[in-house]
Design a protein around this motif. Structure first.
Motif, PDB file in Angstrom:
ATOM      1  N   ALA A  26       0.766  -1.306   0.161  1.00  0.00           N
ATOM      2  CA  ALA A  26       0.040   0.070  -0.070  1.00  0.00           C
ATOM      3  C   ALA A  26       0.814   1.133  -0.035  1.00  0.00           C
ATOM      4  N   VAL A  27       2.022   1.396   0.929  1.00  0.00           N
ATOM      5  CA  VAL A  27       2.727   2.548   1.051  1.00  0.00           C
ATOM      6  C   VAL A  27       3.534   2.730  -0.406  1.00  0.00           C
ATOM      7  N   TYR A  28       3.619   1.851  -1.094  1.00  0.00           N
ATOM      8  CA  TYR A  28       4.452   1.825  -2.493  1.00  0.00           C
ATOM      9  C   TYR A  28       3.646   2.146  -3.430  1.00  0.00           C
ATOM     10  N   ARG A  29       2.376   1.457  -3.413  1.00  0.00           N
ATOM     11  CA  ARG A  29       1.337   1.437  -4.685  1.00  0.00           C
ATOM     12  C   ARG A  29       0.442   2.628  -4.555  1.00  0.00           C
ATOM     13  N   ASP A  30      -0.170   2.733  -3.343  1.00  0.00           N
ATOM     14  CA  ASP A  30      -1.212   3.723  -3.129  1.00  0.00           C
ATOM     15  C   ASP A  30      -0.637   5.125  -3.003  1.00  0.00           C
ATOM     16  N   PHE A  31       0.516   5.160  -2.257  1.00  0.00           N
ATOM     17  CA  PHE A  31       1.151   6.304  -1.413  1.00  0.00           C
ATOM     18  C   PHE A  31       2.249   6.889  -2.344  1.00  0.00           C
ATOM     19  N   GLY A  32       2.957   6.031  -2.918  1.00  0.00           N
ATOM     20  CA  GLY A  32       3.859   6.428  -3.734  1.00  0.00           C
ATOM     21  C   GLY A  32       5.103   7.033  -2.837  1.00  0.00           C
ATOM     22  N   THR A  33       5.130   6.642  -1.289  1.00  0.00           N
ATOM     23  CA  THR A  33       6.001   7.298  -0.609  1.00  0.00           C
ATOM     24  C   THR A  33       7.180   5.965  -0.656  1.00  0.00           C
ATOM     25  N   GLY A  34       6.933   4.841  -0.645  1.00  0.00           N
ATOM     26  CA  GLY A  34       7.583   3.866  -0.250  1.00  0.00           C
ATOM     27  C   GLY A  34       7.808   3.819   1.222  1.00  0.00           C
ATOM     28  N   TYR A  35       8.753   2.915   1.768  1.00  0.00           N
ATOM     29  CA  TYR A  35       9.046   2.588   3.134  1.00  0.00           C
ATOM     30  C   TYR A  35      10.099   3.908   3.566  1.00  0.00           C
ATOM     31  N   VAL A  36       9.278   4.694   4.482  1.00  0.00           N
ATOM     32  CA  VAL A  36      10.161   5.871   5.071  1.00  0.00           C
ATOM     33  C   VAL A  36      10.130   5.284   6.555  1.00  0.00           C
ATOM     34  N   PRO A  37      11.341   5.124   6.991  1.00  0.00           N
ATOM     35  CA  PRO A  37      11.586   4.589   8.369  1.00  0.00           C
ATOM     36  C   PRO A  37      10.997   5.358   9.772  1.00  0.00           C
ATOM     37  N   ARG A  38      11.009   6.866   9.627  1.00  0.00           N
ATOM     38  CA  ARG A  38      10.187   7.630  10.570  1.00  0.00           C
ATOM     39  C   ARG A  38       8.643   7.384  10.483  1.00  0.00           C
ATOM     40  N   TRP A  39       8.265   7.070   9.408  1.00  0.00           N
ATOM     41  CA  TRP A  39       6.691   6.985   9.463  1.00  0.00           C
ATOM     42  C   TRP A  39       6.406   5.506   9.510  1.00  0.00           C
ATOM     43  N   HIS A  40       7.053   4.603   9.115  1.00  0.00           N
ATOM     44  CA  HIS A  40       6.616   3.172   8.948  1.00  0.00           C
ATOM     45  C   HIS A  40       7.325   2.101   9.876  1.00  0.00           C
ATOM     46  N   GLY A  41       8.018   2.281  10.937  1.00  0.00           N
ATOM     47  CA  GLY A  41       8.411   1.536  11.688  1.00  0.00           C
ATOM     48  C   GLY A  41       7.472   0.642  12.060  1.00  0.00           C
ATOM     49  N   ASP A  42       6.369   0.689  12.303  1.00  0.00           N
ATOM     50  CA  ASP A  42       5.119   0.064  12.881  1.00  0.00           C
ATOM     51  C   ASP A  42       4.992  -1.013  12.003  1.00  0.00           C
ATOM     52  N   ILE A  43       5.144  -0.974  10.583  1.00  0.00           N
ATOM     53  CA  ILE A  43       5.029  -1.939   9.481  1.00  0.00           C
ATOM     54  C   ILE A  43       6.098  -2.811   9.580  1.00  0.00           C
ATOM     55  N   ILE A  44       7.261  -2.501  10.021  1.00  0.00           N
ATOM     56  CA  ILE A  44       8.381  -3.295   9.970  1.00  0.00           C
ATOM     57  C   ILE A  44       8.330  -4.355  10.991  1.00  0.00           C
ATOM     58  N   ASP A  45       7.790  -3.795  12.192  1.00  0.00           N
ATOM     59  CA  ASP A  45       7.740  -4.667  13.563  1.00  0.00           C
ATOM     60  C   ASP A  45       6.212  -4.462  14.079  1.00  0.00           C
ATOM     61  N   PRO A  46       5.378  -4.934  13.482  1.00  0.00           N
ATOM     62  CA  PRO A  46       3.944  -4.950  13.843  1.00  0.00           C
ATOM     63  C   PRO A  46       3.864  -5.783  15.323  1.00  0.00           C
ATOM     64  N   VAL A  47       4.598  -6.657  15.501  1.00  0.00           N
ATOM     65  CA  VAL A  47       4.588  -7.396  16.782  1.00  0.00           C
ATOM     66  C   VAL A  47       4.840  -6.197  18.080  1.00  0.00           C
ATOM     67  N   ALA A  48       5.861  -5.682  17.963  1.00  0.00           N
ATOM     68  CA  ALA A  48       5.798  -4.687  18.965  1.00  0.00           C
ATOM     69  C   ALA A  48       4.961  -3.343  19.057  1.00  0.00           C
ATOM     70  N   PHE A  49       4.616  -3.090  17.970  1.00  0.00           N
ATOM     71  CA  PHE A  49       3.611  -2.142  17.851  1.00  0.00           C
ATOM     72  C   PHE A  49       2.199  -2.309  18.149  1.00  0.00           C
ATOM     73  N   TYR A  50       1.810  -3.338  17.768  1.00  0.00           N
ATOM     74  CA  TYR A  50       0.400  -3.837  17.684  1.00  0.00           C
ATOM     75  C   TYR A  50       0.148  -5.396  18.464  1.00  0.00           C
ATOM     76  N   LEU A  51       0.990  -6.040  18.351  1.00  0.00           N
ATOM     77  CA  LEU A  51       0.530  -7.257  18.850  1.00  0.00           C
ATOM     78  C   LEU A  51       0.898  -7.499  20.749  1.00  0.00           C
ATOM     79  N   ALA A  52       2.090  -6.860  20.983  1.00  0.00           N
ATOM     80  CA  ALA A  52       2.575  -6.961  22.350  1.00  0.00           C
ATOM     81  C   ALA A  52       1.707  -5.937  23.355  1.00  0.00           C
ATOM     82  N   PRO A  53       1.775  -4.618  22.856  1.00  0.00           N
ATOM     83  CA  PRO A  53       0.966  -3.831  23.848  1.00  0.00           C
ATOM     84  C   PRO A  53      -0.503  -4.107  23.962  1.00  0.00           C
ATOM     85  N   PRO A  54      -0.854  -4.065  25.111  1.00  0.00           N
ATOM     86  CA  PRO A  54      -2.390  -4.684  25.613  1.00  0.00           C
ATOM     87  C   PRO A  54      -3.222  -3.877  25.071  1.00  0.00           C
TER      88      PRO A  54
END
Length: 180
Positions: A26-54
């Motif tokens: 989606a970030v490559y196709r729909d937004f044209g931004t590609g991966y930007v570390p300061r914006w997309h860290g959660d994409i790279i590590d969804p476990v730490a951002f979304y699965l682990a925190p209650p």
């Protein structure tokens, strides 16, 4: 939760690679931004951002025919950051009491089947069950396929940077979704 041909559920560690692929596509196709570390860290590590925190979650829509992840949607307790968002938005939606909807993405071949709406309904239910979220917030790019129609049907615009911010800001549109 079932949508014809799909199972919508909380993601597991086994879903992470496919969910990440949906998000990166989606970030490559729909937004044209590609991966930007300061914006997309959660994409790279969804476990730490979304699965682990209650108080955070990542939902997936899984195609029951082949078991692949067709769509994603996430919620976390981080309000909008200033910058890049206007300071008044960061004050209105503080971290901790704001649930921010993120990464609501549907693969193109699975669009127009109600998946995004059902995923968002799941996030709203998660936020209600948590009990600590005062509001739900999100921002979207107006050129993202289907985004403006979806978000206008589910919430209200609180800031359209294209018209409300001198110079157009980042060009995103900010929404609030009711937590009823």
């Amino acid at each position: 939760m079932q949508v014809s041909g799909y199972c919508i559920r909380a993601a597991t560690v086994d879903d992470v690679d496919e969910a990440r692929a949906v998000m990166l596509d989606a970030v490559y196709r729909d937004f044209g931004t590609g991966y930007v570390p300061r914006w997309h860290g959660d994409i790279i590590d969804p476990v730490a951002f979304y699965l682990a925190p209650p108080r955070h979650t990542l939902l997936v829509a899984v195609d029951v025919r082949d078991g692949t992840v067709a769509a994603t949607a996430a919620l976390d307790a981080r309000g909008p950051a200033h910058p890049p968002s206007p300071s008044w938005l960061a004050e209105r939606y503080p971290s901790g009491e704001t649930g921010q909807l993120r990464r609501v993405y549907v693969r193109p071949e699975h669009r127009r089947r109600g998946l995004a709406g059902r995923l968002v309904a799941g996030l709203v239910e998660f936020a209600k069950a948590d009990g600590g979220y005062r509001s739900l917030y999100l921002h979207t790019y107006p050129h993202s396929p289907g985004a403006m129609g979806l978000w206008r049907s589910l919430g209200k615009v609180v800031c359209d940077e294209r018209t409300d911010v001198p110079g157009g800001g980042t060009g995103v549109v900010h929404f609030e979704i009711p937590v009823l």
